[in-house]
Design a protein around this motif. Structure first.
Motif, PDB file in Angstrom:
ATOM      1  N   TRP A  41       0.817  -1.214   0.000  1.00 40.89           N
ATOM      2  CA  TRP A  41       0.000   0.000   0.000  1.00 40.89           C
ATOM      3  C   TRP A  41       0.849   1.260   0.000  1.00 40.89           C
ATOM      4  N   ARG A  42       2.105   1.155   0.541  1.00 45.02           N
ATOM      5  CA  ARG A  42       2.974   2.327   0.562  1.00 45.02           C
ATOM      6  C   ARG A  42       3.490   2.686  -0.827  1.00 45.02           C
ATOM      7  N   ASP A  55     -10.206  12.713  16.286  1.00 48.23           N
ATOM      8  CA  ASP A  55      -9.070  13.593  16.058  1.00 48.23           C
ATOM      9  C   ASP A  55      -8.077  12.848  15.180  1.00 48.23           C
ATOM     10  N   PRO A  56      -7.897  13.266  13.916  1.00 47.90           N
ATOM     11  CA  PRO A  56      -7.072  12.497  12.985  1.00 47.90           C
ATOM     12  C   PRO A  56      -5.616  12.928  12.930  1.00 47.90           C
ATOM     13  N   THR A  57      -5.224  13.890  13.769  1.00 50.99           N
ATOM     14  CA  THR A  57      -3.921  14.533  13.610  1.00 50.99           C
ATOM     15  C   THR A  57      -2.771  13.547  13.554  1.00 50.99           C
ATOM     16  N   ARG A  61      -0.511  12.325  10.150  1.00 49.75           N
ATOM     17  CA  ARG A  61       0.920  12.601  10.123  1.00 49.75           C
ATOM     18  C   ARG A  61       1.716  11.339   9.809  1.00 49.75           C
ATOM     19  N   ARG A  62       1.325  10.216  10.413  1.00 47.95           N
ATOM     20  CA  ARG A  62       2.032   8.952  10.164  1.00 47.95           C
ATOM     21  C   ARG A  62       1.846   8.476   8.726  1.00 47.95           C
ATOM     22  N   ILE A  63       0.635   8.614   8.209  1.00 50.56           N
ATOM     23  CA  ILE A  63       0.374   8.166   6.838  1.00 50.56           C
ATOM     24  C   ILE A  63       1.175   8.977   5.838  1.00 50.56           C
ATOM     25  N   LEU A  64       1.154  10.296   5.999  1.00 45.47           N
ATOM     26  CA  LEU A  64       1.850  11.156   5.046  1.00 45.47           C
ATOM     27  C   LEU A  64       3.359  10.992   5.116  1.00 45.47           C
ATOM     28  N   SER A  65       3.882  10.703   6.284  1.00 46.76           N
ATOM     29  CA  SER A  65       5.337  10.566   6.432  1.00 46.76           C
ATOM     30  C   SER A  65       5.858   9.213   5.950  1.00 46.76           C
ATOM     31  N   TRP A  95      -0.659  19.594   6.404  1.00 43.73           N
ATOM     32  CA  TRP A  95      -0.901  18.343   5.681  1.00 43.73           C
ATOM     33  C   TRP A  95      -0.763  18.531   4.172  1.00 43.73           C
ATOM     34  N   LEU A  96      -1.361  19.605   3.666  1.00 42.58           N
ATOM     35  CA  LEU A  96      -1.366  19.817   2.218  1.00 42.58           C
ATOM     36  C   LEU A  96       0.017  20.132   1.663  1.00 42.58           C
ATOM     37  N   ARG A  97       0.940  20.537   2.518  1.00 43.18           N
ATOM     38  CA  ARG A  97       2.297  20.820   2.053  1.00 43.18           C
ATOM     39  C   ARG A  97       3.205  19.592   2.121  1.00 43.18           C
ATOM     40  N   SER A  98       2.663  18.474   2.556  1.00 42.50           N
ATOM     41  CA  SER A  98       3.456  17.252   2.647  1.00 42.50           C
ATOM     42  C   SER A  98       3.879  16.763   1.260  1.00 42.50           C
ATOM     43  N   PRO A  99       5.124  16.306   1.099  1.00 40.16           N
ATOM     44  CA  PRO A  99       5.565  15.753  -0.188  1.00 40.16           C
ATOM     45  C   PRO A  99       4.733  14.555  -0.632  1.00 40.16           C
TER      46      PRO A  99
END
Length: 397
Positions: A41-42, A55-57, A61-65, A95-99
């Motif tokens: 999936w990655r 609260d999804p914070t 963060r873990r998913i995007l990283s 979040w939206l600025r995540s690569p």
């Protein structure tokens, strides 16, 4: 001609078909799936859909990283109390600025809807949206303030050359900013304007728009009250959700084919230079939807005269209806009517004498009619006694 009634059996078959098509594998516990597959999936395009009150914070963060492939879709809606946090807008910006969201194609977020009608100003459109200008194809912005550079605004012009679908829900936007936003979307095909404010008057000029959906929202001077569709050469569908309390002027839309739902509460609908849809003649419209609460046959007939090429009629009523004796009082006019309807859908059909008379009129006078679908309002009335009553009501006058 065939006639159909939507029964409980038909509804059950549809639900069974929907259940068969569900993704049941994704609901399996992790222990059932082989650990050798978990890394896959990655490497797949990322689709983030956050719907709920948690609260999804940390999770986001873990998913995007950890994801290796740029995201394709990012949707954050219906987050309840989380959207009320003061840092919600700033967190979304991070979040939206995540690569991991580089080359994002679909973006959807709705801030807390209470911003729209409270004294607290809604947060601005995230500046990071601009970085998706070359990839974004579908966008839905809700509960935010949208100020596009059109003179004095500090935000630069938002140019979305690939965007085909745009929805604005409970957003604060001026008429000039809306005009500038549409100008920056040269291939836009679908536009939804739902309960926005700050824009009493709006003008639509688009060479590519094919569908427009409207809902004027709550009362107030800042809601959309006047919409002018000045030039939309590709527009095919003009749709109204709930009762649209606004004046609409369609100056140029030569391909307009689907219109509705029209109700008696419409202040004004103007085509070209003809005011009032009762007087307009629009030959391009082939599909019409009407929420006729009182089910007056004479009113429906008068409305249909405005659309001489009409082929499909969708009508819904929540009442028992009038006696519908129009065809008895004006028998000499029936032969002069040119009813070209091919398909009729009658929603919330009760099967009482009024509804049967309404349906019977079109069965007897629409010579090109191919099908009439009666969608029952009360499913439990599907029995032999009810069927026999239909034959009695449909007997010759």
């Amino acid at each position: 001609m065939r006639m159909g009634v939507v029964t409980r059996a038909a509804k059950k078959r549809r639900l069974e078909e929907e259940d068969r098509l569900k993704d049941h594998i994704s609901g399996l516990p992790d222990a059932v799936l082989s650990s050798r597959w978990r890394h896959i999936w990655r490497s797949a395009p990322l689709n983030v859909n956050l719907h709920g009150g948690c609260d999804p914070t940390g999770a986001v963060r873990r998913i995007l990283s950890s994801h290796r492939v740029p995201g394709r879709r990012f949707s954050v809606v219906s987050m309840g109390h989380w959207w009320r946090r003061e840092d919600a807008a700033a967190t979304l910006e991070v979040w939206l600025r995540s690569p991991a969201l580089n080359n994002l194609e679909e973006l959807e977020f709705h801030f807390h809807l209470g911003f729209s009608y409270s004294k607290v100003p809604p947060p601005p459109l995230p500046a990071s949206v601009h970085r998706f200008s070359s990839t974004l194809r579908a966008a839905s912005f809700g509960g935010c303030s949208i100020a596009i550079a059109d003179g004095d605004a500090a935000v630069p012009l938002l140019h979305l050359p690939l965007l085909k679908q745009l929805s604005l829900l409970n957003a604060r936007i001026s008429g000039s900013s809306l005009h500038a936003l549409l100008a920056g979307c040269p291939v836009l095909e679908s536009l939804l304007l739902l309960e926005n404010h700050g824009c009493p008057r709006a003008q639509i000029v688009s060479p590519s728009l094919r569908s427009i959906g409207l809902c004027s929202g709550r009362q107030g001077l800042s809601r959309l009250q006047h919409l002018n569709i000045e030039d939309a050469p590709c527009l095919e569908r003009l749709l109204f959700f709930t009762d649209v309390d606004m004046d609409i002027s369609v100056i140029s839309a030569p391909r307009l084919a689907i219109l509705g739902k029209l109700s008696s509460k419409f202040p004004r609908l103007q085509f070209g230079t003809t005011a009032g849809f009762q007087k307009a003649m629009v030959s391009s419209v082939k599909v019409l939807a009407i929420p006729d609460g009182k089910l007056r046959l004479d009113a429906v007939i008068n409305l249909m005269k405005c659309f001489p090429s009409l082929e499909k009629l969708y009508i819904k009523t929540g009442h028992v209806g009038k006696r519908n004796v129009w065809h008895l009082k004006h028998r000499n006019l029936i032969g002069t009517l040119d009813i070209r309807l091919k398909k009729i859908v009658f929603a919330d059909y009760l099967g009482n004498k009024s509804h049967v008379s309404f349906a019977k009129f079109f069965v007897m006078n629409a010579s090109m009619l191919e099908s009439m679908t009666l969608q029952l309002k009360h499913r439990h009335i599907d029995n032999d006694v009810w069927i026999r009553s239909q034959h009695i009501y449909a007997a010759p006058d």
